[in-house]
Write an enzyme that holds these catalytic residues in place. Structure first.
Site, PDB file in Angstrom:
ATOM      1  CG  MET A   1       3.910  -7.548   0.177  1.00 61.45           C
ATOM      2  SD  MET A   1       4.589  -6.009   0.824  1.00 61.45           S
ATOM      3  CE  MET A   1       6.279  -6.521   1.038  1.00 61.45           C
TER       4      MET A   1
ATOM      5  CB  SER B   1      -4.964  -6.879   3.694  1.00 60.90           C
ATOM      6  OG  SER B   1      -4.535  -5.627   3.217  1.00 60.90           O
ATOM      7  NE  ARG B   2      -8.863 -11.277   0.234  1.00 61.71           N
ATOM      8  CZ  ARG B   2     -10.120 -11.409   0.621  1.00 61.71           C
ATOM      9  NH1 ARG B   2     -10.444 -12.331   1.485  1.00 61.71           N
ATOM     10  NH2 ARG B   2     -11.071 -10.622   0.149  1.00 61.71           N
TER      11      ARG B   2
ATOM     12  CG  HIS C   1      -1.978  -1.015   1.244  1.00 62.62           C
ATOM     13  ND1 HIS C   1      -1.984  -2.070   2.136  1.00 62.62           N
ATOM     14  CD2 HIS C   1      -3.072  -1.179   0.465  1.00 62.62           C
ATOM     15  CE1 HIS C   1      -3.041  -2.819   1.918  1.00 62.62           C
ATOM     16  NE2 HIS C   1      -3.720  -2.319   0.905  1.00 62.62           N
TER      17      HIS C   1
ATOM     18  CG  ASP D   1      -6.708  -6.686  -6.168  1.00 64.42           C
ATOM     19  OD1 ASP D   1      -7.106  -7.822  -5.905  1.00 64.42           O
ATOM     20  OD2 ASP D   1      -6.170  -5.943  -5.321  1.00 64.42           O
TER      21      ASP D   1
HETATM   22  O1  PAF Z   1      -8.487  -3.304  -3.789  1.00 65.39           O
HETATM   23  C1  PAF Z   1      -9.113  -3.025  -2.750  1.00 65.39           C
HETATM   24  O2  PAF Z   1      -8.559  -2.954  -1.652  1.00 65.39           O
HETATM   25  C2  PAF Z   1     -10.603  -2.760  -2.841  1.00 65.39           C
HETATM   26  O3  PAF Z   1     -11.213  -3.590  -3.783  1.00 65.39           O
HETATM   27  C3  PAF Z   1     -10.939  -1.283  -3.108  1.00 65.39           C
HETATM   28  C4  PAF Z   1     -10.433  -0.828  -4.467  1.00 65.39           C
HETATM   29  C5  PAF Z   1     -10.335  -0.423  -2.022  1.00 65.39           C
HETATM   30  C6  PAF Z   1     -12.453  -1.090  -3.100  1.00 65.39           C
HETATM   31  O4  PAF Z   1     -13.003  -1.453  -1.882  1.00 65.39           O
END
Ligand code: PAF
Length: 280
Positions: free
Chosen positions: A184, A186-187, A37, A150
């Protein structure tokens, strides 16, 4: 660092910068912040003068209540990370602020949302496009940064900003990986130690696909079989899918080329990890 709890506060913050000619960036997140992040924040700063991070675990994009409930929410740590990283504003609304009583309008993705993750998780991308639209409307950013991990989400959001004339630059940031190659996420913090070690089979399966492609293999079913075998050798892993798709249309391909992306999802206990890589 400005802490905004409702959309009006975020808009006021953003407008104050926009009126002074400053470029505003938004990094949407669901919290449980990690180095990946912060790489998005660093990238955002290269494209803008001020950076806002949103932290909101979006109930609309979860398919199972258990998964939503178990999603980590270390908000104090997240705020400390943002503060120490020089983030200018954090938007952290509660669910009742994001979706007050009477809420009923959604943003529906097109066919890009029906394949891959969308086929496995009905309604997931509708939840993503809806919340991201709301975040964009509140933050009014010039630019927003998303991770390429993603991959499908990024493609859908790019399409949405074009289709809905949002006028926001969407920047995709390469996946940040742990030293052993695991993307990386969060899961990852929901994996126990043995699952975490086993999870290295996910990037290893993508590496196997890439290596075979580099060795001249172009048949998608062969490449998939090689990658799948790597995951299936790991007893703690439960293979969900590995597909070779076109980078733009996300449609599966029979023959791989330099535009092909391998996308995969693998379960470890109750934790579902996703990853992807260009084959070339
Ligand atoms: O990728 C994410 O963490 C989520 O899908 C997002 C883009 C913050 C939307 O909730």
């Amino acid at each position: 660092m400005e802490l905004c709890a409702d959309p009006a506060a975020l808009t006021t913050w953003s407008d104050a910068h926009r009126v002074n000619g400053r470029r505003v960036a938004l990094v949407p997140t669901m919290g449980a912040l990690h180095h990946g992040h912060m790489a998005l924040v660093d990238e955002a700063r290269r494209h803008a003068d001020v950076v806002a991070v949103s932290i909101f675990v979006n109930p609309l994009q979860f398919n199972h209540t258990d998964d939503f409930t178990a999603y980590p929410r270390p908000i104090d740590d997240d705020l400390a990370i943002c503060r120490s990283h020089g983030v200018d504003a954090v938007y952290a609304p509660v669910a009742a602020t994001m979706y007050p009583a009477g809420f009923q309008t959604h943003v529906e993705p097109g066919p890009l949302g029906d394949v891959l993750e969308g086929a496995q998780r009905p309604g997931h991308f509708r939840g993503v496009t809806t919340v991201v639209s709301k975040l964009f409307n509140a933050a009014r950013p010039h630019v927003a940064v998303f991770g390429q991990k993603d991959f499908q989400q990024l493609a859908i959001i790019r399409r949405m900003t074009i289709d809905l004339d949002m006028g926001i630059e969407i920047v995709g940031m390469p996946t940040v990986r742990d030293p052993d190659g695991l993307a990386m996420s969060s899961r990852n913090r929901r994996l126990d130690d043995t699952q975490r070690r086993a999870a290295v089979c996910v990037p290893a399966s993508l590496d196997a696909v890439r290596a075979a492609y580099a060795g001249g293999e172009r048949r998608a079913d062969e490449l998939v079989a090689l990658g799948r075998a790597v995951v299936e050798q790991e007893p703690l892993a439960r293979f969900e899918h590995l597909e070779l798709v076109d980078a733009d249309t996300l449609q599966t391909v029979a023959t791989a080329d330099e535009r092909t992306v391998a996308v995969t999802a693998v379960w470890f206990g109750e934790v579902r990890l996703i990853d992807n890589a260009r084959v070339a």
